[in-house]
Motif scaffolding. Structure first.
Motif, short mmCIF file in Angstrom:
data_model
loop_
_atom_site.label_atom_id
_atom_site.label_comp_id
_atom_site.label_asym_id
_atom_site.label_seq_id
_atom_site.Cartn_x
_atom_site.Cartn_y
_atom_site.Cartn_z
N THR A 14 5.44 14.36 8.03
CA THR A 14 4.01 14.41 7.76
C THR A 14 3.49 12.99 7.58
N LEU A 15 2.20 12.82 7.76
CA LEU A 15 1.58 11.52 7.54
C LEU A 15 1.79 11.10 6.09
N GLN A 16 1.73 12.04 5.18
CA GLN A 16 1.94 11.72 3.77
C GLN A 16 3.34 11.16 3.53
N ARG A 17 4.34 11.76 4.12
CA ARG A 17 5.73 11.29 3.94
C ARG A 17 5.91 9.90 4.55
N ILE A 18 5.33 9.69 5.73
CA ILE A 18 5.41 8.37 6.38
C ILE A 18 4.78 7.32 5.47
N LEU A 19 3.58 7.61 4.97
CA LEU A 19 2.87 6.66 4.12
C LEU A 19 3.63 6.40 2.83
N GLU A 20 4.16 7.45 2.21
CA GLU A 20 4.92 7.27 0.97
C GLU A 20 6.15 6.38 1.18
N GLN A 21 6.84 6.57 2.29
CA GLN A 21 8.02 5.74 2.56
C GLN A 21 7.62 4.29 2.80
N LEU A 22 6.54 4.07 3.52
CA LEU A 22 6.07 2.70 3.75
C LEU A 22 5.64 2.02 2.46
N GLY A 27 5.19 -1.66 -0.47
CA GLY A 27 4.14 -1.77 -1.48
C GLY A 27 2.80 -1.94 -0.78
N PHE A 28 1.72 -1.63 -1.50
CA PHE A 28 0.39 -1.71 -0.89
C PHE A 28 0.01 -3.15 -0.53
N ASP A 29 0.45 -4.13 -1.33
CA ASP A 29 0.09 -5.52 -1.05
C ASP A 29 0.58 -5.96 0.32
N THR A 30 1.86 -5.76 0.58
CA THR A 30 2.43 -6.16 1.87
C THR A 30 1.90 -5.28 2.99
N LEU A 31 1.73 -4.00 2.72
CA LEU A 31 1.19 -3.08 3.72
C LEU A 31 -0.21 -3.54 4.15
N GLY A 32 -1.01 -4.00 3.19
CA GLY A 32 -2.35 -4.51 3.49
C GLY A 32 -2.33 -5.78 4.31
N GLU A 33 -1.26 -6.57 4.16
CA GLU A 33 -1.12 -7.77 4.97
C GLU A 33 -0.66 -7.43 6.39
N LEU A 34 0.21 -6.44 6.51
CA LEU A 34 0.74 -6.05 7.81
C LEU A 34 -0.29 -5.28 8.64
N ILE A 35 -1.06 -4.43 7.97
CA ILE A 35 -2.09 -3.63 8.64
C ILE A 35 -3.39 -3.90 7.88
N LYS A 36 -4.29 -4.62 8.51
CA LYS A 36 -5.52 -5.06 7.86
C LYS A 36 -6.58 -3.95 7.83
N ILE A 37 -6.41 -3.03 6.89
CA ILE A 37 -7.43 -2.00 6.67
C ILE A 37 -7.68 -1.89 5.17
N ASN A 38 -8.94 -1.64 4.82
CA ASN A 38 -9.35 -1.64 3.42
C ASN A 38 -8.65 -0.61 2.56
N CYS A 39 -8.22 0.50 3.13
CA CYS A 39 -7.59 1.53 2.30
C CYS A 39 -6.27 1.04 1.71
N PHE A 40 -5.71 -0.06 2.25
CA PHE A 40 -4.49 -0.65 1.69
C PHE A 40 -4.77 -1.85 0.79
N THR A 41 -6.00 -2.38 0.83
CA THR A 41 -6.28 -3.60 0.08
C THR A 41 -7.29 -3.41 -1.04
N ALA A 42 -8.24 -2.51 -0.88
CA ALA A 42 -9.29 -2.31 -1.88
C ALA A 42 -9.01 -1.04 -2.69
N ASN A 43 -8.45 -1.22 -3.89
CA ASN A 43 -8.15 -0.10 -4.78
C ASN A 43 -7.33 0.99 -4.06
N PRO A 44 -6.15 0.65 -3.55
CA PRO A 44 -5.38 1.58 -2.72
C PRO A 44 -4.73 2.71 -3.51
N SER A 45 -4.65 3.85 -2.86
CA SER A 45 -3.88 4.99 -3.38
C SER A 45 -3.41 5.81 -2.18
#
Length: 76
Positions: A14-22, A27-45
């Motif tokens: 599932t997309l949820q499982r993929i996201l949880e593993q990533l 972590g959200f900090d590195t994920l936000g650097e690797l993929i530049k989208i706000n959902c990973f950088t601005a108050n991510p959950s």
């Protein structure tokens, strides 16, 4: 009978499982650097990221591509 197994590395995930593993791996900090989208950088959950990714095909594709590249590291 042949054992027909999908060669798609995302098969059965599932997309949820993929996201949880990533997030667990990077972590959200590195994920936000690797993929530049706000959902990973601005108050991510996980919840807000899933909402965005389910509506936005290009962003979901980037997450899935990163997951495929990360699979060997996850299994190590």
């Amino acid at each position: 009978m042949e054992n027909l197994q999908s060669k798609d590395p995302l098969h059965g995930l599932t997309l949820q499982r993929i996201l949880e593993q990533l997030v667990d791996f990077y972590g959200f900090d590195t994920l936000g650097e690797l993929i530049k989208i706000n959902c990973f950088t601005a108050n991510p959950s996980i919840k807000s990221s899933l909402t965005f990714l389910r509506k936005t095909d290009w962003a979901r594709k980037k997450v899935e591509d990163l997951y495929i590249k990360t699979i060997p590291k996850l299994k190590a």
